[in-house]
Design a protein around this motif. Sequence first.
Motif, short mmCIF file in Angstrom:
data_model
loop_
_atom_site.label_atom_id
_atom_site.label_comp_id
_atom_site.label_asym_id
_atom_site.label_seq_id
_atom_site.Cartn_x
_atom_site.Cartn_y
_atom_site.Cartn_z
N GLU A 18 40.93 -6.88 15.14
CA GLU A 18 39.63 -7.02 14.48
C GLU A 18 39.68 -8.37 13.79
O GLU A 18 40.26 -8.52 12.73
CB GLU A 18 39.41 -5.88 13.48
N GLY A 19 39.08 -9.38 14.39
CA GLY A 19 39.31 -10.76 14.01
C GLY A 19 38.88 -11.14 12.60
O GLY A 19 37.94 -10.59 12.04
N GLY A 20 39.58 -12.11 12.04
CA GLY A 20 39.25 -12.63 10.73
C GLY A 20 40.44 -13.31 10.10
O GLY A 20 41.48 -13.51 10.74
N VAL A 21 40.29 -13.67 8.83
CA VAL A 21 41.36 -14.33 8.08
C VAL A 21 41.45 -13.71 6.70
O VAL A 21 40.48 -13.18 6.16
CB VAL A 21 41.12 -15.85 7.97
N GLN A 22 42.63 -13.81 6.10
CA GLN A 22 42.89 -13.34 4.74
C GLN A 22 43.74 -14.37 4.03
O GLN A 22 44.72 -14.88 4.59
CB GLN A 22 43.60 -11.99 4.77
N GLY A 23 43.37 -14.68 2.78
CA GLY A 23 44.16 -15.60 1.98
C GLY A 23 45.16 -14.86 1.12
O GLY A 23 44.96 -13.69 0.75
N SER A 32 38.46 -11.39 -0.83
CA SER A 32 38.07 -10.52 0.27
C SER A 32 38.42 -11.17 1.61
O SER A 32 38.35 -12.39 1.75
CB SER A 32 36.57 -10.25 0.22
N PRO A 33 38.78 -10.35 2.60
CA PRO A 33 39.02 -10.90 3.93
C PRO A 33 37.70 -11.39 4.53
O PRO A 33 36.63 -10.86 4.21
CB PRO A 33 39.58 -9.72 4.71
N LEU A 34 37.78 -12.40 5.36
CA LEU A 34 36.60 -12.94 6.03
C LEU A 34 36.65 -12.55 7.49
O LEU A 34 37.58 -12.92 8.21
CB LEU A 34 36.55 -14.46 5.89
N VAL A 35 35.67 -11.79 7.92
CA VAL A 35 35.61 -11.35 9.32
C VAL A 35 35.14 -12.51 10.17
O VAL A 35 34.20 -13.22 9.83
CB VAL A 35 34.67 -10.14 9.48
N SER A 36 35.82 -12.72 11.29
CA SER A 36 35.50 -13.81 12.21
C SER A 36 35.88 -13.36 13.61
O SER A 36 36.24 -12.20 13.82
CB SER A 36 36.24 -15.09 11.81
N ARG A 65 37.25 -22.24 13.83
CA ARG A 65 36.61 -21.84 12.58
C ARG A 65 37.37 -22.47 11.41
O ARG A 65 38.61 -22.41 11.36
CB ARG A 65 36.60 -20.32 12.44
N GLY A 66 36.64 -23.07 10.47
CA GLY A 66 37.26 -23.72 9.33
C GLY A 66 36.99 -22.97 8.04
O GLY A 66 35.93 -22.37 7.85
N PHE A 67 37.98 -23.01 7.13
CA PHE A 67 37.86 -22.31 5.84
C PHE A 67 38.45 -23.19 4.75
O PHE A 67 39.45 -23.89 4.96
CB PHE A 67 38.61 -20.97 5.88
N ALA A 68 37.84 -23.16 3.58
CA ALA A 68 38.37 -23.85 2.41
C ALA A 68 39.33 -22.91 1.69
O ALA A 68 39.07 -21.71 1.57
CB ALA A 68 37.25 -24.27 1.48
N ILE A 69 40.46 -23.46 1.21
CA ILE A 69 41.45 -22.67 0.49
C ILE A 69 41.35 -23.01 -0.99
O ILE A 69 41.58 -24.16 -1.39
CB ILE A 69 42.88 -22.98 0.98
N ALA A 70 41.01 -22.02 -1.80
CA ALA A 70 40.89 -22.24 -3.24
C ALA A 70 42.27 -22.29 -3.89
O ALA A 70 43.28 -21.94 -3.28
CB ALA A 70 40.05 -21.13 -3.87
N ALA A 71 42.30 -22.73 -5.15
CA ALA A 71 43.57 -22.86 -5.87
C ALA A 71 44.30 -21.54 -5.98
O ALA A 71 45.53 -21.51 -6.06
CB ALA A 71 43.32 -23.46 -7.24
N ASP A 72 43.56 -20.42 -6.01
CA ASP A 72 44.20 -19.11 -6.13
C ASP A 72 44.57 -18.50 -4.78
O ASP A 72 45.14 -17.41 -4.71
CB ASP A 72 43.31 -18.14 -6.91
N GLY A 73 44.22 -19.19 -3.68
CA GLY A 73 44.54 -18.68 -2.35
C GLY A 73 43.39 -18.00 -1.64
O GLY A 73 43.51 -17.67 -0.45
N SER A 74 42.29 -17.77 -2.32
CA SER A 74 41.14 -17.14 -1.68
C SER A 74 40.47 -18.12 -0.72
O SER A 74 40.63 -19.34 -0.84
CB SER A 74 40.13 -16.65 -2.72
N LEU A 75 39.72 -17.59 0.23
CA LEU A 75 39.12 -18.39 1.29
C LEU A 75 37.60 -18.34 1.25
O LEU A 75 37.01 -17.34 0.83
CB LEU A 75 39.59 -17.89 2.66
#
Length: 213
Positions: free
Chosen positions: A51-56, A70-74, A101-111
């Motif tokens: 079930e595709g997506g990414v998690q920080g 939260s995980p981002l479904v992709s 697919r591109g994602f920004a990584i925040a200082a706390d690791g969230s996407l």
Amino acid sequence: VAGFESSPDGSLTTLAGSPFATVTGSSPLEGIAGLAFTPDGTRAVAGYSSEGGVQGFSVSTAGALAPVGSPLVSDPGEGLAVTPDGRFVYLASFGGAGGIRGFAIAADGSLSSLGSGFGGDRFGDVAITPDGRHLFAGDSTTREIARFAIGADGSLALLGSVPVPVKEPRKLAVSPDGRFLFVAVTNESTESGVASYAIGSDGSLQEVGEPAL
């Protein structure tokens, strides 16, 4: 994700709390298939192939991973690459609409998503030059290496593509000095090998010799 501490003699010791959970609660993500860390080692990103997506994740000084945000479904994917400044991560997608697919990584690791990304093909892996200016992606549909310029905002601009000399590009890696791109390739008889390319300052690629099969 299982974590280990490496001793000077090369032996491994399991980290406390390992294996670490890669989803939280009722997360829709399944089938972790890729993992990449920011250069400072404080954050990580996982890609999922079922079930595709990414998690920080945040990474503690003891090496423990903890999901953040939260995980981002992709679309499903497994190849991941983080920019040298740790600001962005790119997922090579081989399912659904495909694409990068591109994602920004925040200082706390969230996407957070950078938008629709670059779509239209099935990509198996991505690699970024050490200066953070260019990204390369293996396209299993066209059997080419797509070349991109990375903008200051993380956006991708297609520069063109070069064919792979055998059949299908599988895994990509850029040398630490940024001079060469190495591509694991296969042909129709499942023979595998490695093709190499010299990387120009403009992100161009020039094949170096014959593939090592």
